[in-house]
Scaffold this active site. Structure first.
Site, PDB file in Angstrom:
ATOM      1  N   TRP A  84     -27.223  11.290   0.309  1.00 59.73           N
ATOM      2  CA  TRP A  84     -27.249  10.529  -0.947  1.00 59.73           C
ATOM      3  C   TRP A  84     -26.744   9.112  -0.775  1.00 59.73           C
ATOM      4  O   TRP A  84     -27.173   8.211  -1.490  1.00 59.73           O
ATOM      5  CB  TRP A  84     -26.526  11.280  -2.067  1.00 59.73           C
ATOM      6  CG  TRP A  84     -27.265  12.551  -2.383  1.00 59.73           C
ATOM      7  CD1 TRP A  84     -26.837  13.826  -2.182  1.00 59.73           C
ATOM      8  CD2 TRP A  84     -28.603  12.659  -2.907  1.00 59.73           C
ATOM      9  NE1 TRP A  84     -27.814  14.716  -2.545  1.00 59.73           N
ATOM     10  CE2 TRP A  84     -28.902  14.037  -2.995  1.00 59.73           C
ATOM     11  CE3 TRP A  84     -29.566  11.740  -3.290  1.00 59.73           C
ATOM     12  CZ2 TRP A  84     -30.129  14.503  -3.466  1.00 59.73           C
ATOM     13  CZ3 TRP A  84     -30.794  12.202  -3.761  1.00 59.73           C
ATOM     14  CH2 TRP A  84     -31.065  13.561  -3.839  1.00 59.73           C
ATOM     15  N   ASP A 142     -21.009   7.894  -7.169  1.00 65.00           N
ATOM     16  CA  ASP A 142     -22.015   8.888  -7.545  1.00 65.00           C
ATOM     17  C   ASP A 142     -21.270  10.223  -7.677  1.00 65.00           C
ATOM     18  O   ASP A 142     -20.867  10.816  -6.684  1.00 65.00           O
ATOM     19  CB  ASP A 142     -23.080   8.956  -6.441  1.00 65.00           C
ATOM     20  CG  ASP A 142     -24.130  10.032  -6.697  1.00 65.00           C
ATOM     21  OD1 ASP A 142     -23.975  10.801  -7.668  1.00 65.00           O
ATOM     22  OD2 ASP A 142     -25.094  10.107  -5.910  1.00 65.00           O
ATOM     23  N   LYS A 179     -26.308  19.428 -13.010  1.00 69.41           N
ATOM     24  CA  LYS A 179     -25.371  20.300 -12.283  1.00 69.41           C
ATOM     25  C   LYS A 179     -24.253  20.739 -13.225  1.00 69.41           C
ATOM     26  O   LYS A 179     -24.187  21.902 -13.598  1.00 69.41           O
ATOM     27  CB  LYS A 179     -24.833  19.582 -11.046  1.00 69.41           C
ATOM     28  CG  LYS A 179     -25.951  19.264 -10.046  1.00 69.41           C
ATOM     29  CD  LYS A 179     -25.680  17.999  -9.306  1.00 69.41           C
ATOM     30  CE  LYS A 179     -26.860  17.403  -8.595  1.00 69.41           C
ATOM     31  NZ  LYS A 179     -27.662  18.272  -7.752  1.00 69.41           N
TER      32      LYS A 179
HETATM   33  N1  PMP Z   1     -26.764  12.062  -5.963  1.00 74.43           N
HETATM   34  C1  PMP Z   1     -26.316  13.306  -5.696  1.00 74.43           C
HETATM   35  C2  PMP Z   1     -24.915  13.477  -5.193  1.00 74.43           C
HETATM   36  C3  PMP Z   1     -27.138  14.407  -5.927  1.00 74.43           C
HETATM   37  O1  PMP Z   1     -26.697  15.643  -5.655  1.00 74.43           O
HETATM   38  C4  PMP Z   1     -28.443  14.207  -6.431  1.00 74.43           C
HETATM   39  C5  PMP Z   1     -29.397  15.336  -6.733  1.00 74.43           C
HETATM   40  N2  PMP Z   1     -29.198  16.521  -6.175  1.00 74.43           N
HETATM   41  C6  PMP Z   1     -28.873  12.898  -6.653  1.00 74.43           C
HETATM   42  C7  PMP Z   1     -28.001  11.852  -6.427  1.00 74.43           C
HETATM   43  C8  PMP Z   1     -30.257  12.609  -7.165  1.00 74.43           C
HETATM   44  O2  PMP Z   1     -30.320  12.985  -8.482  1.00 74.43           O
HETATM   45  P1  PMP Z   1     -31.679  12.926  -9.333  1.00 74.43           P
HETATM   46  O3  PMP Z   1     -32.556  13.973  -8.762  1.00 74.43           O
HETATM   47  O4  PMP Z   1     -31.177  13.211 -10.712  1.00 74.43           O
HETATM   48  O5  PMP Z   1     -32.227  11.559  -9.194  1.00 74.43           O
END
Ligand code: PMP
Length: 360
Positions: free
Chosen positions: A102, A172, A196
């Protein structure tokens, strides 16, 4: 079919009482004579929903008055570009700690507009730890300092946050928001996809300090400017109304349970049940450094791909589902978000113990 224990990383388990209340209100919400899904976002009923959702998250996280709370679309991913677009003024440089998939995606976006100063990385050991930070590497002129505070795929989390002085800290928190007490004052910006710990996919929550709003780069599309959403109270365009409504129910559930401090105790209990078992087991191991282990996402391995596959399959038959690790890392992963009951984790550990004794 009965409800299973769902260890999915997201979209993920929601509190059962929330689902039951949503079901009861699905066709007719209170006296509105219609579902929240069918309602204008400008209706009195929806105004009340979004306002109390904001009020509840402010209470739960003790969000100070000088922070805005925004209810946006676009997923947590949208923030990888919205943050640089809104915060870049001069140096266009971001200090960043690289802790996995991420932060890689966040870096890829930052590089469209400026540069990344990588303060530290845990790539050398497959992102299995949170690197120690050398303060002499921090840049005084960074536009912001970026971290992913809980790494959903790798299973690590920050247990202490970098002291970045005047440089705003951006985090994040998608996979651990509301799971433990944090001091919002330490951050310039916090964001999380809802799917989540908050509610259904489609909603992204951004908590941003007010001095960071209103300075977007000229190239910023209107819809990606935080100021647009602050000015219009998250109603510049249609917000994800139903997801916001479910978030409200989840926040009420969390408040009734005693709030985030109480939730943290339960989360620590759940995580320790699983980690303690991983320590004593001779079949299952945690690949993550003990001091950096996530309370929410717990990867584990047997060391054999065949055995891992057998475990995931048999666990599913026992009503313990979505235990396969992320496609990029393999093995297993149990995501035990706020809504996962202690009972679910106990059932998982009982099953792991049985599997181990049957497959010696
Ligand atoms: N950041 C983290 C820490 C995540 O776990 C996720 C999705 N699993 C995301 C960003 C991306 O999120 P989205 O699919 O809502 O764009």
């Amino acid at each position: 079919m009965a409800r299973v224990y769902n260890f999915s990383a997201g979209p993920a388990v929601l509190p059962e009482p929330v689902l039951r209340q949503a079901a009861a209100e699905l066709v007719e919400y209170k006296n509105a004579g219609m579902s929240v899904m069918e309602m204008s976002h400008r209706s009195k009923e929806f105004e009340e929903i979004i306002q109390s959702t904001e009020q509840l998250i402010r209470e739960l996280m003790h969000i100070p008055k000088n922070y805005h709370v925004l209810f946006l679309q676009g997923g947590a991913t949208s923030q990888f570009s919205m943050i640089p677009l809104n915060l870049f003024k001069k140096s266009k440089k971001v200090d960043l700690v690289h802790t996995g998939s991420w932060t890689k995606k966040a870096m890829d976006e930052i590089k469209h507009y400026g540069t990344v100063n990588m303060i530290a990385s845990s790539e050398d050991k497959n992102f299995s730890y949170i690197p120690k930070l050398d303060k002499s590497k921090f840049s005084k002129d960074a536009e912001y300092f970026y971290i992913c505070s809980n790494n959903t795929i790798e299973g690590t989390r920050f247990t202490a946050y970098p002291e970045t002085g005047d440089v705003p800290l951006a985090a994040d928190m998608s996979s651990h928001i509301l799971s433990e007490v944090i001091d919002v004052n330490k951050f310039g910006i916090i964001f999380a996809g809802a799917q989540k710990n908050i509610g259904p996919a489609g909603l992204t929550i951004v908590i941003v300090r007010e001095d960071l709003v209103g300075h977007a780069m000229d190239i910023t599309p209107i819809i990606f400017d935080y100021a647009t959403h602050v000015k219009n109270k998250s109603m510049y365009n249609t917000p994800p109304t139903y997801s916001i409504y479910i978030a409200k129910l989840v926040f009420e559930w969390l408040k009734n349970l005693g709030g985030v401090a109480e939730m943290q105790k339960i989360n620590e209990e759940k995580a320790s049940i699983l980690y303690n078992f991983l320590e004593e087991s001779s079949m299952f191991k945690s690949p993550i450094a003990a001091e950096d282990r996530s309370l929410m996402n717990i990867p584990f391995v047997t060391g054999s791909n065949d055995l891992d596959a057998k475990f995931v399959k048999e666990a599913k038959s026992a009503g313990l589902v979505t235990l396969g690790g992320h496609r990029s890392v393999g093995g297993m992963r149990a995501s035990i978000y706020n809504a996962m009951p202690v009972e679910g984790v106990k059932k998982l550990v009982d099953f792991m113990r049985k599997f181990e004794s049957e497959n010696k």
